[in-house]
Design an enzyme around this catalytic site. Structure first.
Site, short mmCIF file in Angstrom:
data_model
loop_
_atom_site.label_atom_id
_atom_site.label_comp_id
_atom_site.label_asym_id
_atom_site.label_seq_id
_atom_site.Cartn_x
_atom_site.Cartn_y
_atom_site.Cartn_z
CE LYS A 187 -1.66 3.05 1.90
NZ LYS A 187 -1.43 4.45 1.48
CB CYS B 100 13.50 9.47 7.37
SG CYS B 100 14.50 8.21 6.63
NE ARG C 168 -0.08 13.26 1.25
CZ ARG C 168 -1.40 13.18 1.45
NH1 ARG C 168 -2.22 13.18 0.44
NH2 ARG C 168 -1.90 13.10 2.66
#
Ligand code: NAD
Length: 499
Positions: free
Chosen positions: A173, A281, A177
């Site tokens: 999944k 990140c 965006r």
């Protein structure tokens, strides 16, 4: 308008829920395509089909599976430019960055070609008379991968690479965006010979995620995204008896010691703080110079470098430093945090609050910002900004700098810039952060090591990639076997002794 659906059983299918999400071009703020948002029933159907396909894939010998992955790697290389353009168009990152996104995923796939080595297990001959003991790693069955927007090629491959190489089927999944690239990856994997149903891509939002978390067939969940969602997914998946590894947000600090090469440190900070608009990140969002003199020198070096950054759409050429952020909401959040920094007393040394780009006034561009004199109680320090904003927290000593990193709630990455081997070694050994750079600002480990943060940056006890990736997507079975001839040699006695 193009409508993106799902990838099920080896082909693209349209969504059936009647719910659609908007996919923007972040450079213009315009909706360029729609993406189907799956219902629970669609997710369950994708999982059921994966469960049907998985046993035959698990029974395929691992070197044959490795060959399919090898072919997939070749196709990724063939289509690199096409993938990079599709990625930049929806994400907004520059083309070199987009190629890097595909490349880092490709390297994990290359590592996965070696699955036979990772899966071969252990064997003890003569554990007792006539007794052999062996352990094997078996796939879990059907597993789920849930990925964020910021690396739409690399992170899905981190998730489905080791899962599929180990003989599982994965239902992915991806982020709603930027859904184009994950669908293209699934198509390429089919072209490489992956059997239908082994990689299902289901687009969607919370409804699809919750359906995966509650589906009894799903054995494990690999998640990468923000910390609140990582925590939520970890609790719900594990409460439902699933294995879970959930990687969250970050606030990465770079300590600059007085003896560091200041030009090198400043260059590193600009790349690590502003590259990909700070939407990594492993971005450095906090600079911690040690000593006032170091701090003054650093700011002096940073300002002209930051002012020179070229912020533009990816189409403006390969010299663009970074593009727009992902959504209008992200832009608003970043600008709001910048305002809060000013109000709470931080010094905004590079101020681009009024930044606009001619011809792209509705795009989600945010100019670069540099703060000095930030303190740990400020929102710009406490929150993950995920934008082109670098905060400077001045520390009086090395110990104070280390303490700051240690006390931060996040523990994804950190770095130290120094020429002092003692300090570097002490830092690497003492710091409570998962990935550490010494004169390296973004210490992302290569595919054959593992990737994972500590504290609120990671939930679950195994990392992604490397050997841990294979451990997460397999379980160990240990067989003890004795054959009648073993008994003749007094096996009874020895067998009892072993209990
Ligand atoms: P996000 O948490 O908003 O979304 C990640 C995924 O979760 C998406 O697929 C999304 O559809 C789904 N999701 C979102 N809200 C949900 C909800 N309420 N319930 C169920 N599912 C939900 O993250 P993002 O904005 O796409 O990505 C950025 C974040 O990811 C940053 O915090 C960044 O630090 C983090 N990140 C972490 C790593 C890492 O390895 N630690 C790597 C990349 C990004």
């Amino acid at each position: 308008m193009e409508e993106l659906g799902h990838y099920i059983n080896g082909k693209r299918i349209a969504g059936a829920s009647g719910r659609l999400g908007d996919v923007y071009n972040p450079a213009t703020g315009e909706v360029e395509r729609k993406v189907a948002l799956a219902s629970t029933a669609e997710v369950d159907a994708a999982v059921a089909a994966a469960a049907k396909a998985q046993p035959a894939w698990a029974a395929t010998n691992p070197q044959r599976r490795g060959r399919v992955i090898m072919k997939f790697v070749q196709l990724l290389e063939r289509d690199m430019d096409k993938l990079a353009v599709a990625l930049s168009r929806e994400h907004g990152k520059t083309l070199p960055d987009a190629r890097g996104d595909v490349q880092r995923g490709l390297e994990v796939m290359e590592y996965c070609i070696g699955a036979p080595q990772m899966l071969k297990g252990e064997f003890t001959d003569n554990a007792g008379p006539g007794i052999d003991m062996y352990s094997m790693r078996q796939p879990l069955g059907v597993v789920a991968g849930i990925s964020p927007f910021n690396f739409p090629a690399m992170i899905p491959m981190w998730e489905f690479g080791p899962a599929i190489a180990s003989g599982n089927a994965m239902v992915l999944k991806p982020s709603e965006r930027d859904p184009s690239v994950p669908l293209m990856l699934a198509e390429l994997f089919s072209e490489a010979g992956l059997p239908d149903g082994i990689l299902q891509v289901v687009n969607g939002d919370k409804e699809a995620v919750d359906a995966l978390l509650d589906n009894e067939t799903i054995q494990a969940v690999g998640f990468v995204g923000s910390t609140p969602i990582a925590q939520y997914i970890y609790s719900r998946a594990t409460a439902n008896g699933k294995r879970a590894q959930c990687f969250g947000g970050a606030k990465n600090h770079m300590i600059i010691m007085p003896d560091a090469d200041m030009d090198q440190a400043a260059d590193a900070l600009v790349g690590a703080g502003f590259g990909a608009a700070g939407e990594r990140c492993m971005a450095i969002s906090v600079a911690v110079p040690v000593g006032e003199e170091t701090a003054d020198k650093l700011i002096e070096k940073l300002v002209p470098r930051i002012e020179k950054l070229k912020v533009a759409p990816y189409t403006a050429g390969d010299d663009v430093d970074y593009g727009p952020v992902i959504t209008a909401a992200a832009k608003e959040k970043i600008l709001g945090l910048i305002e809060s920094g000013v109000k709470q007393g931080a010094k905004l040394v590079v101020d681009n609050r009024d930044f606009t780009l001619q011809g792209y006034e509705n795009g989600y561009f945010v100019g670069p910002h540099l703060f000095d004199n930030v303190t740990p109680d400020m929102d710009i320090y406490k929150e993950e900004i995920f934008g082109p904003v670098l905060s400077t927290v001045r520390a009086e000593s090395y110990d104070e700098a280390v303490d700051l990193v240690m006390k931060n709630q996040y523990g994804n990455g950190t770095a130290i810039f120094t020429r002092d081997g003692d300090a570097a070694r002490d830092f690497a050994s003492r710091i409570n952060v998962g990935m550490v750079g010494i004169n390296v600002p973004i210490p992302v480990p290569l595919a054959y090591h593992t990737f994972g943060g500590w504290k609120k940056s990671g939930f679950g006890d195994l990392n992604q990639d490397g050997p841990d990736g294979f451990r997460f997507y397999t379980r160990t079975k240990t067989v003890t076997s004795r054959w009648p001839s073993g008994l003749k040699e007094g096996g009874e006695f020895h067998f009892k002794a072993m209990d």
